[in-house]
Design a protein around this motif. Structure first.
Motif, short mmCIF file in Angstrom:
data_model
loop_
_atom_site.label_atom_id
_atom_site.label_comp_id
_atom_site.label_asym_id
_atom_site.label_seq_id
_atom_site.Cartn_x
_atom_site.Cartn_y
_atom_site.Cartn_z
N VAL A 267 33.51 42.37 38.91
CA VAL A 267 34.15 41.09 39.19
C VAL A 267 34.66 40.52 37.87
CG1 VAL A 267 33.76 38.74 40.04
CG2 VAL A 267 32.72 40.69 41.21
N SER A 268 35.85 39.95 37.89
CA SER A 268 36.47 39.50 36.64
C SER A 268 35.66 38.37 36.00
CB SER A 268 37.89 39.02 36.91
OG SER A 268 37.88 37.78 37.60
N PRO A 269 35.71 38.27 34.67
CA PRO A 269 35.00 37.16 33.99
C PRO A 269 35.44 35.79 34.49
CG PRO A 269 35.66 38.83 32.40
CD PRO A 269 36.30 39.21 33.70
N ALA A 270 36.73 35.63 34.80
CA ALA A 270 37.22 34.32 35.28
C ALA A 270 36.60 33.96 36.62
CB ALA A 270 38.75 34.36 35.38
N GLU A 271 36.50 34.94 37.52
CA GLU A 271 35.89 34.67 38.83
C GLU A 271 34.42 34.33 38.68
OE1 GLU A 271 37.50 37.20 42.37
OE2 GLU A 271 37.55 38.50 40.59
N GLN A 272 33.74 35.01 37.78
CA GLN A 272 32.32 34.73 37.58
C GLN A 272 32.13 33.34 36.98
OE1 GLN A 272 29.69 37.96 36.20
NE2 GLN A 272 31.53 39.24 36.05
N TYR B 33 26.66 45.22 32.28
CA TYR B 33 28.11 45.08 32.34
C TYR B 33 28.67 44.49 31.05
CZ TYR B 33 27.58 45.96 37.37
OH TYR B 33 27.27 46.50 38.59
N LYS C 222 33.95 41.57 27.46
CA LYS C 222 34.59 40.44 28.13
C LYS C 222 33.77 39.92 29.30
CE LYS C 222 39.28 41.95 26.92
NZ LYS C 222 40.60 42.41 27.45
N GLN C 223 32.89 40.77 29.81
CA GLN C 223 32.02 40.34 30.90
C GLN C 223 30.98 39.35 30.38
OE1 GLN C 223 31.56 41.45 34.40
NE2 GLN C 223 33.74 41.87 34.07
N ASP D 277 31.40 46.17 28.71
CA ASP D 277 32.65 45.44 28.53
C ASP D 277 32.32 44.07 27.96
OD1 ASP D 277 35.04 44.11 28.61
OD2 ASP D 277 35.38 44.37 30.76
N GLU E 244 34.59 48.21 40.74
CA GLU E 244 35.32 47.34 39.83
C GLU E 244 34.47 46.10 39.59
OE1 GLU E 244 39.67 45.10 39.50
OE2 GLU E 244 38.87 45.72 41.45
#
Length: 825
Positions: A611-616, A693, A699-700, A697, A609
């Motif tokens: 890592v979410s864009p927000a976490e990055q 990535y 969004k990444q 996606d 999975e």
């Protein structure tokens, strides 16, 4: 009983002997002559597993071989090393374990290593023979028979033990330290560690290598670098009996493995077999929920360990009994002091050695393992004595404890001993078969097999070290020991039972991830890191930066003892200025990160999975704080009290690298610190994942977005003057160097290099008009140099000679080098 004829004759003869003659006859019976006895009659006998003799006059080892075609274990090691972690020839370093046997061929005896990588586990001798003949064996040495009798032969084994089996000269060459050769005239048997025991025979040699030194590392640690003297050790070890049952390797369980190819395997099954490494342990009553062991696992601590360190090490190593109790054993794991008459080389003893070195270095948990099955024959822990001083130093930096007129707090010693308990448990864990478990820190310290960072907190503006390390075995450690050592009752379906142990752990939120997942350069896992804390790496980095800022603000004379040279503030300052380095590594892995597990089909674990864009985005924001001028600058009052080094206190590798010759280099420190962050963010593997990535996606975050954000926070940030401005320029130079390096890196994909090239062109376009209008000389000089560097790279990238930023002092393992304050280190 009726006397025999020889007895009657003796009775007749004895009365005619004088008292002196009788005493002599009783003490010196007529020797029984034999070819071997005649050859060795003047040599020192060492009885044991393989009987051998030492000829002190000729410095020779005479080996009696009475076990032909009987396999045993040959282990070699480096018992006295070179002393440089960079070269990698460390004291106590084990070589490979090899199953060998002696094979008599006329006047020769060959030491043969069968090929256990390829086998046929079959009752069919022809099937076994087919595999044996298909793959090469190795003859490790050939001996000449010097005498023989009754199935035994005597050989001169000196040449075998005086060879460079550890390939020291090869390592020196590979690390570019010079070309060396073994000088037999300066090599000899080392008798203090040449001993014999019932189950193992031990031999050691002093070896001297001569040559022309080329590297700085060898020059820094050897008194005469053209002559490098080390000691290499050889062990002949009896193999265990066949009553051990190997246990299946599962990548989720946390064990090291041994593997081989079994060509007798049905075609429906995998040909490669994998088993875990572990000690032999059986319950007296396998049906009981808790039972004593038939034979407990006992470790012995070096008697040379002083107090209070001795008690701390005993305590920490004994934590493992908590895990064995959870696996259903009673007092099955024990740790005691080494018996006074025992020898740590004796294979019957699992040992924890307390070893002195001149510099800091790694501690080790090594094992002697039966390559046939994975059974651990002997656990061998090496703990460096300077580790206790390393945490003490970190505590000095955090607490500033040397206030005039006040007693020195015991907190530093308490912290250092807490670390030693954890270290003892960690290294013993390796010798129980366990690998590093690096997701532990994100799962409430679930394993002592992680690398723990000392936990500090801010309480009312002051650093609190009341809980620097855990004080017990972890939840994951109990799972892994249960998997490896549980003794199931007869009739149990073992493989489903083992799988159930791991499935229950997964349901409890426990996972296992190891070395390759935790390494910072190019690493991608968001939860497996070295020397980190907390569930969220970005939040923890923010917290660590707050502690670091408070420590640097208050740093001063109270961080060193009264009477210490003021220049030695730098030794204590280094781990404080770089206090955030490991959490920075953890946080950087979120950028372009991938969350994954060692998932098996059907086990219910998440496979991968992103890592979410927000976490990055959050991680990148915190990382940019580490290279902001406010984070990199020193308080002016601190810079005023760090003078150049006085006579006898030379600069060394553990202090900050400088470009200012003698004086402390505040900008050099900032250069090193910013290089940590920027080299992590612009690593080619991380850049490649960002490209991929984002393509999969949208969004990444893209690589372009990440680089743009870094540029906006550095090169395009509002220009400052003075110290802050100089720090900005320093960081900008490091960023440009890393961008050019990324554009040149053949390990990077073409698209990564193309994006780096584009960003350099955009920086050039942005700088050009500003270079023409800027009035501050320092900024004009910076823009001029930066534009020239970009231009040189673009015109001839193959010939471009890149800048090399200063690197931070060594960080691993945590701590500082112990220095003799006379300039020798």
């Amino acid at each position: 009983m009726r006397p025999t004829l020889p007895s009657l004759l003796l009775l007749v003869l004895v009365p005619f002997l004088s008292p002196g003659q009788k005493k002599k006859a009783d003490a010196e019976p007529a020797p029984v002559t034999s070819p071997i006895a005649d050859k060795v009659k003047n040599f020192k006998k060492l009885p044991g597993y393989f009987e051998y003799y030492y000829d002190e006059k000729q410095d020779k080892i005479w080996l009696v071989i009475d076990k032909f075609d009987t396999e045993f274990l040959y282990v070699y090691s480096l018992s006295a090393g070179v002393g440089s972690n960079d070269i990698g020839l460390d004291r106590g370093q084990l070589g490979s374990e090899q199953i060998v046997k002696f094979d008599r061929r006329g006047p020769k005896v060959l030491l043969v290593q069968p090929n256990y990588n390829y086998r046929a586990i079959s009752n069919d001798k022809y099937e076994r023979k087919a595999v044996e003949d298909a793959f090469a064996q190795s003859v490790l040495y050939g001996f000449k028979v010097e005498a023989e009798e009754s199935g035994k032969v005597l050989v001169d084994a000196t040449g075998f033990f005086l060879q460079d089996i550890h390939d020291v000269k090869g390592t020196l060459k590979a690390t570019k330290q010079g070309s060396y050769r073994l000088d037999e005239s300066r090599s000899a048997i080392y008798t203090p560690r040449t001993k014999n025991f019932p189950k193992n025979s031990e031999f050691e040699a002093t070896l001297t290598f001569v040559g022309e030194p080329e590297g700085a590392y060898i020059r820094s640690v050897v008194p005469s670098p053209s002559s490098v003297t080390v000691r290499e050790h050889h062990s002949f070890v009896e193999l265990p009996d066949q009553n051990y049952t190997p246990r299946k390797f599962d990548p989720r369980a946390g064990y090291f493995d041994i593997s081989y190819y079994d060509y007798a395997t049905p075609i429906s099954e995998p040909i490669e077999k994998r088993f875990i490494t572990r000690h032999r342990l059986k319950k007296k009553d396998p049906t009981a929920a808790s039972s004593e062991a038939v034979e407990p696992i006992i470790y012995y601590l070096d008697r040379g360990t002083p107090e209070p360190i001795r008690s701390a090490l005993l305590d920490g190593a004994r934590w493992w009994n908590q895990a064995f109790e959870a696996a259903g054993y009673t007092n099955a794991f024990q740790v005691e002091l080494m018996p006074e008459d025992a020898d740590p080389m004796d294979v019957r003893y699992n040992v924890i050695n307390w070893v002195h070195r001149s510099t800091r270095g790694w501690s080790y948990g090594a094992s002697v393992i039966d390559p046939r099955t994975g059974e651990i024959i002997k656990g061998h822990v090496t703990l460096g004595s300077l580790r206790v001083r390393q945490d003490f130093l970190i505590a000095e930096g955090l607490l500033a404890p040397y206030e005039d007129g006040k007693p020195v707090s015991k907190e530093m010693e308490t912290m250092a001993l807490a670390r030693l308990r954890q270290l003892a448990a960690h290294e013993v864990g390796h010798t129980l078969g366990l690998a590093h478990a690096y997701s532990s820190s994100s799962e409430n310290l679930a394993s002592v097999m992680d690398y723990p960072h000392p936990y500090a907190a801010l309480v009312n503006g002051k650093v609190d070290l009341s809980h620097p390390y855990d004080d017990k075995i972890g939840a994951w450690d109990k799972v892994s020991i249960t998997y490896g050592y549980q003794d199931f009752p007869s009739g149990t379906a073992v493989e489903p039972a083992l799988n159930n142990i791991l499935q229950q752990a997964l349901k409890a939120g426990l996972t296992f991830l190891s070395d390759q997942d935790a390494r910072p350069l190019g690493g991608s896992h968001p939860y497996a890191h070295l020397w980190d804390n907390g569930k969220d790496p970005a939040d923890e980095l923010n917290r660590v930066l707050d502690i670091r800022a408070a420590v640097l603000k208050n740093f001063g004379e109270n961080n060193i003892k009264p009477g210490a040279p003021m220049a030695t503030l730098e030794e204590v300052l280094v781990p404080m200025y770089f206090f955030h380095r490991y959490q920075t590594e953890a946080c950087a892995k979120l950028v372009g990160g991938l969350n994954y597990r060692y998932a098996l089909r059907g086990d219910g674990q998440p496979v991968t999975e992103m890592v979410s864009p927000a976490e990055q985005a959050k991680a990148l924001d915190v990382l940019l704080k580490t290279i902001a001028p406010q984070s990199l600058m020193f308080p002016n009052k601190l810079l005023q009290i760090i003078p150049p080094r006085p006579l006898g206190y030379t600069r060394h590798r553990e202090v900050i690298k400088i470009r200012t010759e003698l004086t402390f280099d505040a900008l050099g420190a900032a250069e090193s610190a910013s290089q940590i962050t920027l080299s992590l963010l612009l690593h080619p593997a991380r850049a490649g994942r960002l490209v991929e990535y984002h393509a999969r996606d949208p969004k990444q975050p893209s690589l372009e977005e990440v680089i743009d954000k870094v540029i906006l926070a550095t090169i395009k940030a509002p220009r400052k003057s003075g110290y802050e401005g100089a720090l900005q320029i320093t960081v900008n130079d490091v960023l440009l160097t890393n961008l050019i390096q990324l554009a040149l890196d053949n390990n990077a994909s073409a698209q990564v290099r193309a994006i780096a090239y584009l960003k350099l062109e955009q920086i050039k376009a942005w700088m050009t008009p500003r270079f023409q209008t800027v009035v501050e000389e320092d900024w004009k000089a910076h823009y001029t140099y930066a534009l020239a560097q970009i231009q040189k790279f673009q015109e001839n990238p193959d010939e471009y000679k890149k800048d090399i930023p200063l690197v931070a002092p060594p960080g691993q393992p945590i701590g500082m080098e112990e220095i003799d304050f006379c300039g020798r280190f």
